[in-house]
Design a protein around this motif. Sequence first.
Motif, PDB file in Angstrom:
ATOM      1  N   VAL A  61       0.844  -1.199   0.000  1.00 53.18           N
ATOM      2  CA  VAL A  61       0.000   0.000   0.000  1.00 53.18           C
ATOM      3  C   VAL A  61       0.880   1.250   0.000  1.00 53.18           C
ATOM      4  CG1 VAL A  61      -1.911  -1.121   1.248  1.00 53.18           C
ATOM      5  CG2 VAL A  61      -0.109   0.041   2.546  1.00 53.18           C
ATOM      6  N   SER A  62       0.271   2.392  -0.327  1.00 52.38           N
ATOM      7  CA  SER A  62       1.024   3.650  -0.258  1.00 52.38           C
ATOM      8  C   SER A  62       0.523   4.504   0.909  1.00 52.38           C
ATOM      9  CB  SER A  62       0.882   4.430  -1.567  1.00 52.38           C
ATOM     10  OG  SER A  62      -0.479   4.747  -1.784  1.00 52.38           O
ATOM     11  N   ASP A  63      -0.550   4.039   1.557  1.00 51.45           N
ATOM     12  CA  ASP A  63      -1.159   4.812   2.643  1.00 51.45           C
ATOM     13  C   ASP A  63      -0.484   4.450   3.972  1.00 51.45           C
ATOM     14  OD1 ASP A  63      -2.739   5.935   4.583  1.00 51.45           O
ATOM     15  OD2 ASP A  63      -4.627   5.530   3.518  1.00 51.45           O
ATOM     16  N   ILE A  64       0.307   5.384   4.472  1.00 43.92           N
ATOM     17  CA  ILE A  64       1.062   5.130   5.708  1.00 43.92           C
ATOM     18  C   ILE A  64       0.133   4.855   6.890  1.00 43.92           C
ATOM     19  CG2 ILE A  64       1.319   7.638   6.123  1.00 43.92           C
ATOM     20  CD1 ILE A  64       4.021   5.204   7.133  1.00 43.92           C
ATOM     21  N   ASP A  65      -1.021   5.513   6.918  1.00 39.75           N
ATOM     22  CA  ASP A  65      -1.963   5.317   8.046  1.00 39.75           C
ATOM     23  C   ASP A  65      -2.451   3.871   8.083  1.00 39.75           C
ATOM     24  OD1 ASP A  65      -2.347   8.174   9.066  1.00 39.75           O
ATOM     25  OD2 ASP A  65      -2.619   8.366   6.911  1.00 39.75           O
ATOM     26  N   VAL A  66      -2.693   3.308   6.907  1.00 36.69           N
ATOM     27  CA  VAL A  66      -3.149   1.903   6.823  1.00 36.69           C
ATOM     28  C   VAL A  66      -2.016   0.976   7.272  1.00 36.69           C
ATOM     29  CG1 VAL A  66      -3.828   0.073   5.216  1.00 36.69           C
ATOM     30  CG2 VAL A  66      -4.793   2.381   4.974  1.00 36.69           C
ATOM     31  N   ALA A  67      -0.813   1.234   6.756  1.00 37.10           N
ATOM     32  CA  ALA A  67       0.317   0.329   7.021  1.00 37.10           C
ATOM     33  C   ALA A  67       0.719   0.327   8.492  1.00 37.10           C
ATOM     34  CB  ALA A  67       1.504   0.716   6.152  1.00 37.10           C
ATOM     35  N   LEU A  68       0.632   1.481   9.145  1.00 30.31           N
ATOM     36  CA  LEU A  68       1.147   1.581  10.521  1.00 30.31           C
ATOM     37  C   LEU A  68       0.164   1.138  11.596  1.00 30.31           C
ATOM     38  CD1 LEU A  68       3.298   4.826  10.827  1.00 30.31           C
ATOM     39  CD2 LEU A  68       3.993   2.499  10.291  1.00 30.31           C
ATOM     40  N   LYS A  69      -1.089   0.946  11.222  1.00 31.65           N
ATOM     41  CA  LYS A  69      -2.109   0.599  12.233  1.00 31.65           C
ATOM     42  C   LYS A  69      -1.680  -0.673  13.002  1.00 31.65           C
ATOM     43  CE  LYS A  69      -7.154   0.318  12.577  1.00 31.65           C
ATOM     44  NZ  LYS A  69      -7.167  -0.434  13.779  1.00 31.65           N
ATOM     45  N   ASP A  70      -1.534  -0.532  14.297  1.00 32.61           N
ATOM     46  CA  ASP A  70      -1.175  -1.629  15.218  1.00 32.61           C
ATOM     47  C   ASP A  70       0.227  -2.222  14.964  1.00 32.61           C
ATOM     48  OD1 ASP A  70      -3.680  -1.459  16.414  1.00 32.61           O
ATOM     49  OD2 ASP A  70      -4.569  -2.810  14.935  1.00 32.61           O
ATOM     50  N   ALA A  71       1.064  -1.507  14.241  1.00 29.89           N
ATOM     51  CA  ALA A  71       2.416  -2.027  13.959  1.00 29.89           C
ATOM     52  C   ALA A  71       3.345  -1.776  15.145  1.00 29.89           C
ATOM     53  CB  ALA A  71       2.973  -1.339  12.717  1.00 29.89           C
ATOM     54  N   ASP A  72       4.440  -2.546  15.228  1.00 27.54           N
ATOM     55  CA  ASP A  72       5.463  -2.316  16.257  1.00 27.54           C
ATOM     56  C   ASP A  72       6.592  -1.437  15.724  1.00 27.54           C
ATOM     57  OD1 ASP A  72       4.323  -3.928  18.302  1.00 27.54           O
ATOM     58  OD2 ASP A  72       5.044  -5.731  17.275  1.00 27.54           O
ATOM     59  N   VAL A  73       7.053  -1.751  14.516  1.00 30.49           N
ATOM     60  CA  VAL A  73       8.243  -1.043  14.018  1.00 30.49           C
ATOM     61  C   VAL A  73       8.200  -0.900  12.497  1.00 30.49           C
ATOM     62  CG1 VAL A  73       9.595  -3.204  14.031  1.00 30.49           C
ATOM     63  CG2 VAL A  73      10.793  -1.040  14.050  1.00 30.49           C
ATOM     64  N   LEU A  74       8.633   0.276  12.036  1.00 33.11           N
ATOM     65  CA  LEU A  74       8.736   0.538  10.585  1.00 33.11           C
ATOM     66  C   LEU A  74      10.219   0.491  10.197  1.00 33.11           C
ATOM     67  CD1 LEU A  74       7.551   1.628   7.830  1.00 33.11           C
ATOM     68  CD2 LEU A  74       8.074   3.893   8.694  1.00 33.11           C
ATOM     69  N   VAL A  75      10.537  -0.275   9.169  1.00 37.70           N
ATOM     70  CA  VAL A  75      11.920  -0.323   8.677  1.00 37.70           C
ATOM     71  C   VAL A  75      11.961   0.421   7.350  1.00 37.70           C
ATOM     72  CG1 VAL A  75      13.859  -1.804   8.070  1.00 37.70           C
ATOM     73  CG2 VAL A  75      12.221  -2.569   9.791  1.00 37.70           C
ATOM     74  N   ASP A  76      12.735   1.503   7.314  1.00 34.92           N
ATOM     75  CA  ASP A  76      12.685   2.427   6.185  1.00 34.92           C
ATOM     76  C   ASP A  76      14.018   2.483   5.430  1.00 34.92           C
ATOM     77  OD1 ASP A  76      11.859   5.050   4.766  1.00 34.92           O
ATOM     78  OD2 ASP A  76      13.600   5.674   5.936  1.00 34.92           O
ATOM     79  N   PHE A  77      14.016   2.006   4.197  1.00 35.21           N
ATOM     80  CA  PHE A  77      15.162   2.169   3.289  1.00 35.21           C
ATOM     81  C   PHE A  77      14.588   2.750   2.001  1.00 35.21           C
ATOM     82  CE2 PHE A  77      18.927  -0.200   4.987  1.00 35.21           C
ATOM     83  CZ  PHE A  77      18.352  -0.681   6.157  1.00 35.21           C
ATOM     84  N   THR A  78      14.420   4.084   1.970  1.00 39.40           N
ATOM     85  CA  THR A  78      13.762   4.707   0.812  1.00 39.40           C
ATOM     86  C   THR A  78      14.561   5.913   0.327  1.00 39.40           C
ATOM     87  OG1 THR A  78      12.339   5.971   2.334  1.00 39.40           O
ATOM     88  CG2 THR A  78      11.451   3.898   1.485  1.00 39.40           C
ATOM     89  N   ARG A  79      13.988   7.098   0.451  1.00 43.15           N
ATOM     90  CA  ARG A  79      14.624   8.361   0.111  1.00 43.15           C
ATOM     91  C   ARG A  79      14.304   9.341   1.238  1.00 43.15           C
ATOM     92  NH1 ARG A  79      16.673   5.534  -2.883  1.00 43.15           N
ATOM     93  NH2 ARG A  79      16.630   5.474  -5.153  1.00 43.15           N
ATOM     94  N   PRO A  80      15.164  10.337   1.461  1.00 36.89           N
ATOM     95  CA  PRO A  80      14.946  11.232   2.606  1.00 36.89           C
ATOM     96  C   PRO A  80      13.541  11.836   2.668  1.00 36.89           C
ATOM     97  CG  PRO A  80      17.120  11.591   1.715  1.00 36.89           C
ATOM     98  CD  PRO A  80      16.455  10.613   0.784  1.00 36.89           C
TER      99      PRO A  80
END
Length: 269
Positions: A61-80
């Motif tokens: 998905v591209s919707d951060i709100d959907v992806a983060l719901k009830d998550a523990d940790v986000l691992v980010d290797f993207t662009r600043p």
Amino acid sequence: MANPLKVVIAGCSGRMGHALLEGVFSDVELVLHGALDRAENVHLGRDAGEQFGRVSGVRVVSDIDVALKDADVLVDFTRPEASMAYLAACQKYKVKMIIGTTGFSVEEKQVIEAAAKNIAIVFAPNMSVGVTLLINLVEQAARVLNEGYDIEVVEMHHRYKVDAPSGTALRLGEAAAQGLGQDLKDCAVYAREGVTGEREAGKIGFATMRGGDVVGDHTVVLAGIGERVELTHKASSRATFALGALRAAKYLAVKDSGLYDMRDVLGLR
Ligand code: NAD
């Protein structure tokens, strides 16, 4: 066994995203909870495991709100620019963050530092165990060879890399500067061309090479009269960064806030 850590992978269709998904799928202590990418990404709406021939039950998905719901940790290797947006959302939802993206400005790094007052963050331009050790060795070498030696940081990466020098090269430069008792911003030389004059003592020079599929080579040279010391690390697979990042995610499981790097994760401080 404790419940597996619920991990969201940002930039999941990228080179590091693939290595991270593989890492999560093969670790029983982790479960894929979300998979993020840009709105225009071709994998959007597909199962994140599809490219590995498996069904993960998690759609890209591209919707951060959907992806983060009830998550523990986000691992980010993207662009600043993406990392900054994800950082804001992680603070909103109190989700911990592993930031492996490189190329941040000084101001962006300050925003990351401030965010770590609210959430736990591991921020490191290189998540490999070997490079983390190299950072310590470089600081030590610069401290011992602090007079009469010229320090240069040389790096090579694949042709697709968009920032230079690499975040790792800059981190190695910082370690060398620390060893010399200096601030990198006061002694770094990022480019040389034409009649540059003789090399000034106490400067830390950088040289960047780009080409092919080189995953990441870094050498720090300490050149004196009659000898030179070279400290080199060569990564042959992105798995090393992915495994380090996922180890960092587990390290954060018991932290509520604070800014950490791989030296904390590996207990090298
Ligand atoms: P890549 O180009 O293969 O992947 C980048 C991913 O981010 C893609 O999925 C892309 O769609 C996504 N993306 C790009 N811009 C975006 C945006 N604005 N919003 C949302 N998603 C966006 O790159 P890569 O080789 O996987 O590297 C990614 C980053 O990780 C780079 O900054 C690289 O330097 C860094 N890196 C760090 C380490 C480390 O150990 N810390 C190791 C390797 C790479």
